[in-house]
Write a protein that holds these residues in place. Structure first.
Motif, PDB file in Angstrom:
ATOM      1  N   VAL A 162      12.587 -45.482  -6.881  1.00 25.16           N
ATOM      2  CA  VAL A 162      11.625 -46.619  -7.762  1.00 25.16           C
ATOM      3  C   VAL A 162      12.323 -47.814  -6.665  1.00 25.16           C
ATOM      4  N   ALA A 163      11.821 -49.170  -6.101  1.00 22.22           N
ATOM      5  CA  ALA A 163      12.406 -49.618  -5.395  1.00 22.22           C
ATOM      6  C   ALA A 163      11.926 -50.951  -6.943  1.00 22.22           C
ATOM      7  N   GLY A 164      12.957 -52.314  -6.985  1.00 29.57           N
ATOM      8  CA  GLY A 164      13.597 -52.808  -7.470  1.00 29.57           C
ATOM      9  C   GLY A 164      14.734 -53.784  -7.135  1.00 29.57           C
ATOM     10  N   TRP A 165      15.391 -54.281  -8.019  1.00 30.53           N
ATOM     11  CA  TRP A 165      16.174 -54.848  -8.334  1.00 30.53           C
ATOM     12  C   TRP A 165      16.705 -55.192  -9.811  1.00 30.53           C
ATOM     13  N   VAL A 166      18.079 -54.745  -9.424  1.00 31.34           N
ATOM     14  CA  VAL A 166      19.056 -55.345 -11.355  1.00 31.34           C
ATOM     15  C   VAL A 166      20.387 -56.664 -11.309  1.00 31.34           C
TER      16      VAL A 166
ATOM     17  N   ASN B  18      23.394 -58.716 -13.549  1.00 33.29           N
ATOM     18  CA  ASN B  18      23.647 -59.284 -15.205  1.00 33.29           C
ATOM     19  C   ASN B  18      23.159 -61.003 -15.551  1.00 33.29           C
ATOM     20  N   LEU B  19      22.506 -61.294 -16.602  1.00 36.44           N
ATOM     21  CA  LEU B  19      22.475 -62.579 -16.715  1.00 36.44           C
ATOM     22  C   LEU B  19      23.620 -63.157 -17.347  1.00 36.44           C
ATOM     23  N   PRO B  20      23.612 -64.124 -17.878  1.00 33.23           N
ATOM     24  CA  PRO B  20      24.976 -65.439 -18.158  1.00 33.23           C
ATOM     25  C   PRO B  20      25.186 -64.483 -19.208  1.00 33.23           C
ATOM     26  N   ASP B  21      24.469 -64.761 -20.782  1.00 34.01           N
ATOM     27  CA  ASP B  21      23.898 -64.309 -20.868  1.00 34.01           C
ATOM     28  C   ASP B  21      24.676 -62.721 -21.944  1.00 34.01           C
ATOM     29  N   GLY B  22      24.875 -61.968 -21.406  1.00 35.00           N
ATOM     30  CA  GLY B  22      25.453 -60.751 -21.529  1.00 35.00           C
ATOM     31  C   GLY B  22      24.559 -59.980 -21.891  1.00 35.00           C
ATOM     32  N   THR B  23      23.013 -60.200 -20.728  1.00 34.41           N
ATOM     33  CA  THR B  23      22.020 -59.310 -20.783  1.00 34.41           C
ATOM     34  C   THR B  23      21.901 -58.824 -19.249  1.00 34.41           C
ATOM     35  N   VAL B  24      21.386 -57.886 -18.914  1.00 31.59           N
ATOM     36  CA  VAL B  24      20.555 -57.170 -17.546  1.00 31.59           C
ATOM     37  C   VAL B  24      19.719 -57.700 -18.183  1.00 31.59           C
ATOM     38  N   GLU B  25      18.581 -57.813 -16.033  1.00 27.96           N
ATOM     39  CA  GLU B  25      17.645 -57.615 -15.943  1.00 27.96           C
ATOM     40  C   GLU B  25      17.204 -56.683 -14.919  1.00 27.96           C
ATOM     41  N   ALA B  26      16.177 -56.492 -14.903  1.00 31.87           N
ATOM     42  CA  ALA B  26      16.021 -55.972 -13.892  1.00 31.87           C
ATOM     43  C   ALA B  26      14.067 -54.911 -13.672  1.00 31.87           C
ATOM     44  N   LEU B  27      13.940 -54.672 -12.325  1.00 31.72           N
ATOM     45  CA  LEU B  27      12.459 -55.017 -11.726  1.00 31.72           C
ATOM     46  C   LEU B  27      12.815 -53.600 -11.177  1.00 31.72           C
ATOM     47  N   PHE B  28      11.798 -53.017 -11.795  1.00 28.66           N
ATOM     48  CA  PHE B  28      11.132 -51.322 -11.363  1.00 28.66           C
ATOM     49  C   PHE B  28      10.210 -51.478 -10.893  1.00 28.66           C
ATOM     50  N   GLU B  29       9.950 -51.013  -9.644  1.00 31.74           N
ATOM     51  CA  GLU B  29       8.026 -50.827  -8.671  1.00 31.74           C
ATOM     52  C   GLU B  29       7.877 -49.475  -8.495  1.00 31.74           C
ATOM     53  N   GLY B  30       6.926 -48.490  -8.757  1.00 32.22           N
ATOM     54  CA  GLY B  30       6.737 -47.404  -8.621  1.00 32.22           C
ATOM     55  C   GLY B  30       6.052 -46.848  -8.582  1.00 32.22           C
ATOM     56  N   ASP B  31       6.008 -45.527  -8.867  1.00 29.89           N
ATOM     57  CA  ASP B  31       4.272 -44.943  -9.119  1.00 29.89           C
ATOM     58  C   ASP B  31       4.597 -44.463 -10.933  1.00 29.89           C
ATOM     59  N   PRO B  32       3.721 -44.487 -11.255  1.00 32.69           N
ATOM     60  CA  PRO B  32       3.905 -44.741 -13.358  1.00 32.69           C
ATOM     61  C   PRO B  32       5.001 -44.281 -13.913  1.00 32.69           C
ATOM     62  N   ALA B  33       5.425 -42.492 -13.286  1.00 31.25           N
ATOM     63  CA  ALA B  33       5.302 -41.491 -14.305  1.00 31.25           C
ATOM     64  C   ALA B  33       7.417 -41.580 -13.580  1.00 31.25           C
ATOM     65  N   SER B  34       7.648 -42.688 -12.849  1.00 33.53           N
ATOM     66  CA  SER B  34       9.099 -42.472 -11.989  1.00 33.53           C
ATOM     67  C   SER B  34       9.689 -44.047 -12.550  1.00 33.53           C
ATOM     68  N   VAL B  35       8.869 -44.728 -12.937  1.00 32.37           N
ATOM     69  CA  VAL B  35       8.936 -46.201 -13.326  1.00 32.37           C
ATOM     70  C   VAL B  35       9.354 -46.455 -15.138  1.00 32.37           C
ATOM     71  N   GLN B  36       8.717 -45.387 -15.557  1.00 33.53           N
ATOM     72  CA  GLN B  36       9.111 -45.089 -16.798  1.00 33.53           C
ATOM     73  C   GLN B  36       9.898 -44.590 -17.424  1.00 33.53           C
ATOM     74  N   LYS B  37      10.425 -43.364 -16.205  1.00 36.39           N
ATOM     75  CA  LYS B  37      12.133 -42.203 -16.142  1.00 36.39           C
ATOM     76  C   LYS B  37      13.085 -43.571 -16.075  1.00 36.39           C
ATOM     77  N   LEU B  38      12.700 -45.323 -15.602  1.00 37.13           N
ATOM     78  CA  LEU B  38      13.657 -45.557 -15.825  1.00 37.13           C
ATOM     79  C   LEU B  38      13.523 -46.110 -16.601  1.00 37.13           C
ATOM     80  N   VAL B  39      12.737 -47.527 -17.351  1.00 39.00           N
ATOM     81  CA  VAL B  39      12.361 -48.307 -18.606  1.00 39.00           C
ATOM     82  C   VAL B  39      13.430 -46.809 -19.505  1.00 39.00           C
TER      83      VAL B  39
END
Length: 94
Positions: free
Chosen positions: A30-34, A36-57
């Protein structure tokens, strides 16, 4: 190919969330990035085939062993054809 942006809340800083996410993305091609955000959350972007992206989600709902995930928001976006997966630093001025 699909693309999902997730924001993960809870105890997700200081628990190897970003590094584990990077390793999981590599395992599932899966391509993308992850980041930390200053408010204590983590933001990530996942891009790839549907089954693989769903595994990351799905993984984001649990995170690494030391994390305590309280909520995950998921937003669909248009794929851009990303390659590779990066750990980003917190954006300046965010």
């Amino acid at each position: 190919m699909i693309r999902r942006r997730v924001v993960v809340s809870g105890q997700v800083h200081g628990v190897f969330f970003r590094d584990t996410c990077r390793r999981m993305a590599g395992e599932h091609k899966v391509a993308g990035w992850v980041r930390n955000l200053p408010d204590g959350t983590v933001e990530a972007l996942f891009e790839g085939d549907p089954a693989s992206v769903q595994k990351l989600v799905d993984w984001a709902h649990e995170g690494p062993p030391m994390a305590t995930v309280s909520s995950v928001s998921v937003r669909e976006e248009e794929p851009e054809g990303l390659s590779g997966f990066e750990v980003w630093e917190t954006p300046a001025g965010y």
